[in-house]
Structure formats: structure tokens, C-alpha cells
Enzyme design. Structure first.
Site, short mmCIF file in Angstrom:
data_model
loop_
_atom_site.label_atom_id
_atom_site.label_comp_id
_atom_site.label_asym_id
_atom_site.label_seq_id
_atom_site.Cartn_x
_atom_site.Cartn_y
_atom_site.Cartn_z
CG HIS A 166 -4.26 2.18 -5.63
ND1 HIS A 166 -4.88 1.15 -6.29
CD2 HIS A 166 -3.90 1.68 -4.41
CE1 HIS A 166 -4.91 0.07 -5.51
NE2 HIS A 166 -4.33 0.37 -4.38
CB VAL A 180 -15.03 -5.48 -3.83
CG1 VAL A 180 -13.63 -6.10 -3.86
CG2 VAL A 180 -15.92 -6.24 -2.85
CB ILE A 228 -12.57 -1.27 3.45
CG1 ILE A 228 -13.63 -0.83 4.47
CG2 ILE A 228 -11.21 -1.37 4.10
CD1 ILE A 228 -13.89 -1.87 5.56
CG ASP A 229 -7.99 1.78 0.49
OD1 ASP A 229 -7.82 1.28 1.60
OD2 ASP A 229 -7.44 2.85 0.13
NE ARG A 287 -6.72 -13.30 -10.83
CZ ARG A 287 -5.39 -13.25 -10.76
NH1 ARG A 287 -4.80 -13.17 -9.58
NH2 ARG A 287 -4.66 -13.26 -11.85
CE LYS A 305 -3.89 -0.19 -0.07
NZ LYS A 305 -4.81 -0.31 -1.24
NE ARG A 314 -5.70 -13.91 -19.05
CZ ARG A 314 -5.70 -14.29 -20.33
NH1 ARG A 314 -6.75 -14.02 -21.09
NH2 ARG A 314 -4.67 -14.93 -20.83
#
Length: 347
Positions: free
Chosen positions: A94, A257, A296-297, A188, A76, A128
Site C-alpha cells: 500500500h 471496502v 477496515i483494511d 470481484r 500486511k 487486472r
């Protein structure tokens, strides 16, 4: 020699690791030098890494001690300092979908001459993901949605094992009275969400790409729970709007999600900020027909051991080709360079 430096995660609720002790050992056996920072919250004790042959470094020391020839590995966000990033970093930045804070992160790399190998861009030739936490994000998001629907979600959240979470879902199994829809059920994350709902006794409605191209919003609103797991690389028509929440509906819990809040790719523009472990649920509409959102990340950190083992198993073979000009890492590098170039065009 390839050098990797596994950093401590600065977010207090992040207990996952990009690399497990067992997979660190596999890299070392193949000639990779692995340094691991101490971390009081990482799910795997530091002794496991030491026993695997890793060099142990103090928590958060990468900025001062990590050699420029090494790759700094994490999951993160980075801490705010240093302002100029000189190293090559491998983590989920991100930074390419217009997320808040993305320009600042890219400018930190630009200022220091460092490089971001964003794990979101770790893709095969067909686009992918080659290493992802998707299944566990979907499982955790759907599980929390079910617990919220039952009124038994606890805050702040506490990480656990899959067996413990499965047990909580199974203890309150439903018998057909609750309906749930999973958007992106073929992926997934969608598979994980469907497995969690099934464990809770809920047979989900499974929507794939065909269903979302011409989304039946009224059908969506007739479900009690919505779990959004679809990840788009281009803007799509909203799945829900604020006006929908004020219409006749059965929907009362949304688990997003994907969590693209703040980005033009957000398909659920009914909330404007992510939730977190302290406050996992945000109420969007009150009585008489309340609706809540969970967004929630770092959802997979709810089950950090299983999520980390799955991710690390995918990642460690790919790490062997870092710096060798492999196509997969070149795609990551190309995405970074394009993003930095776009910064200049905006100036």
C-alpha cells in the site's frame, strides 16, 4: 533454487496466510525451498506446513535468519524494525497511492537496498489483479454493514467461517424493506458484496462504471446501506461529501471496502481514519438521523480460511516464476523503482 520465507503477520487481527499448507506442498514438489515461521494467530496450524515439507522457523525471525537469496512472503504491513530493509519482500505494501506511511516504508527499502514486490501491482497486461482477496473483502464488508444496520454487530470482531457468517445473515433475512447499493458491483469485491446482501435477503442496486461516471447522489442517499468496492488508480469525484450527510437522506450505514482513506484516491471523504476490529464502526452523524461508517483494511481476515485458500490458489503458480524475469513480476519491480525514484524528486 527459489527460496520463499512465509513470515508471521505482526498485526494481531491478521489470521490469513499468503500460502496454505496444501499449496506450499505443491511448490516444494516443484523444487522450491519453503520456510514458514511459527504464528499463534495464523488460521492454519504450523503442523500442516511441517507435514507439507516446509522448514519451520521461529516467529518473526526473518530479519535475522532469512538468507538474502530468499523472498520474504507476507500480506500486511511489516513491523517497524529493522529500519533498513535488505530483503526482497512480497506483500501488500500500500505504498503507491499516497497513503500515510508510504514514504517511510519506501525509504526503509531504499536504506537497506531491499526490494518490494507489491501484491497490489501483481497485474496482467490489461491491468487486472492476478491474485486478490477482493471477493472476500466485499463479502465481509457488506455482511458487517447488514449486521450494523440490524444493530447486532459485535465488537471486537471475531473471525469465523463463511458458513457461520452466512448463517448470521440468513437468520435475520429481510423481506424487501431494506435497500442497499453496491458501487463497483461488476468487480470481484462487488460480487462478494452482492452475494452477502442476497444472503441477508436484500436485493442490491448494482452500480458499475457507467453509473459512477455521472453518479446520481440523490439516488445513492435513498438507500439504507452503501457498500463501496470500486478501486480507482486515479482521483475521481467524491461519491459523498459531508454536506450530503446533512441533507435529507435514508442512508445510515456505509461500508467502504476500498478503504483509501488518507489517499487522494479516496472517493468517500466523509471520514478521516480507518476503523478496526476493536472499534469497527465510526459514527459520522448522530440523532435524529445517524450514519455510521465501517472502513477496515483487512476485512477478508473475518473469514480467514476461505479467503486464504482462494488467494493462495491464485498466487502459488505465479510464485514459481519469481526471479525468472517474468513480465508479471517485472511490472511489480518497475512500480517499486518508479516510486523510489519519485521519493528522490520530492527531496
Amino acid at each position: 533454487m527459489l527460496r520463499l520465507w512465509l513470515r508471521h503477520e505482526s498485526r494481531p487481527t491478521e489470521r490469513r496466510a499468503a500460502l496454505t499448507p496444501e499449496d506450499a506442498r505443491k511448490l516444494i514438489e516443484r523444487g522450491v525451498h519453503v520456510t514458514v515461521e511459527e504464528s499463534p494467530q495464523r488460521v492454519f496450524p504450523i503442523d500442516g506446513y511441517a507435514g507439507a515439507g516446509c522448514v519451520i522457523a521461529p516467529q518473526g525471525s526473518w530479519a535475522r535468519r532469512c538468507p538474502s537469496t530468499a523472498y520474504v512472503l507476507g500480506l500486511k504491513e511489516l513491523p517497524d524494525e529493522p529500519a533498513a530493509l535488505v530483503h526482497r519482500h512480497v506483500f501488500f505494501g500500500h505504498a503507491y497511492k499516497g497513503q500515510p506511511g508510504a514514504p517511510r516504508l519506501l525509504r526503509r527499502f531504499e536504506a537497506g537496498g531491499g526490494t518490494l514486490f507489491d501484491l497490489e501491482e501483481l497485474l496482467d497486461a490489461e491491468g487486472r489483479r492476478m491474485a486478490a482477496f477482493g471477493y472476500w473483502a466485499g463479502y465481509a464488508g457488506a455482511a458487517l454493514a447488514v449486521l450494523r444496520y440490524r444493530g447486532v454487530i459485535t465488537a471486537p470482531l471475531v473471525s469465523c467461517s463463511r458458513a457461520e457468517l452466512h448463517g448470521r445473515l440468513a437468520r435475520g433475512r429481510h423481506t424487501g424493506d431494506v435497500t442497499a447499493v453496491v458501487i463497483g458491483a461488476d468487480g470481484r469485491s462487488g460480487h462478494g458484496a452482492c452475494d452477502a446482501l442476497t444472503a441477508a435477503g436484500i436485493e442490491p442496486t448494482r452500480w458499475g462504471c457507467e453509473d459512477t461516471r455521472d453518479l446520481d447522489r440523490n439516488a445513492l442517499l435513498r438507500h439504507d446501506i452503501l457498500v463501496n468496492t470500486i478501486g480507482s488508480r486515479r482521483p475521481v469525484a467524491p461519491f459523498l461529501t459531508m454536506a450530503d450527510l446533512d441533507s435529507e437522506r435514508r442512508l445510515s450505514v456505509i461500508a467502504d471496502v476500498t478503504c483509501d482513506v488518507g489517499s487522494e484516491l479516496n472517493a468517500l471523504p466523509v471520514y478521516d481514519h480507518a476503523t478496526d476490529w476493536i472499534n469497527p464502526v465510526e459514527r459520522l452523524r448522530g440523532s435524529p438521523h445517524p450514519v455510521d461508517v465501517i472502513a477496515i483494511d483487512n476485512l477478508p481476515s473475518l473469514v480467514p480460511a476461505e479467503a486464504s485458500r482462494s488467494f493462495s490458489a491464485d498466487l502459488w503458480p505465479l510464485l514459481l516464476s519469481l526471479g525468472d524475469g517474468s513480465e508479471v513480476w517485472d511490472r511489480c519491480l518497475g512500480a517499486f523503482r518508479r516510486a523510489v525514484a519519485l521519493l528522490g524528486e520530492r527531496d
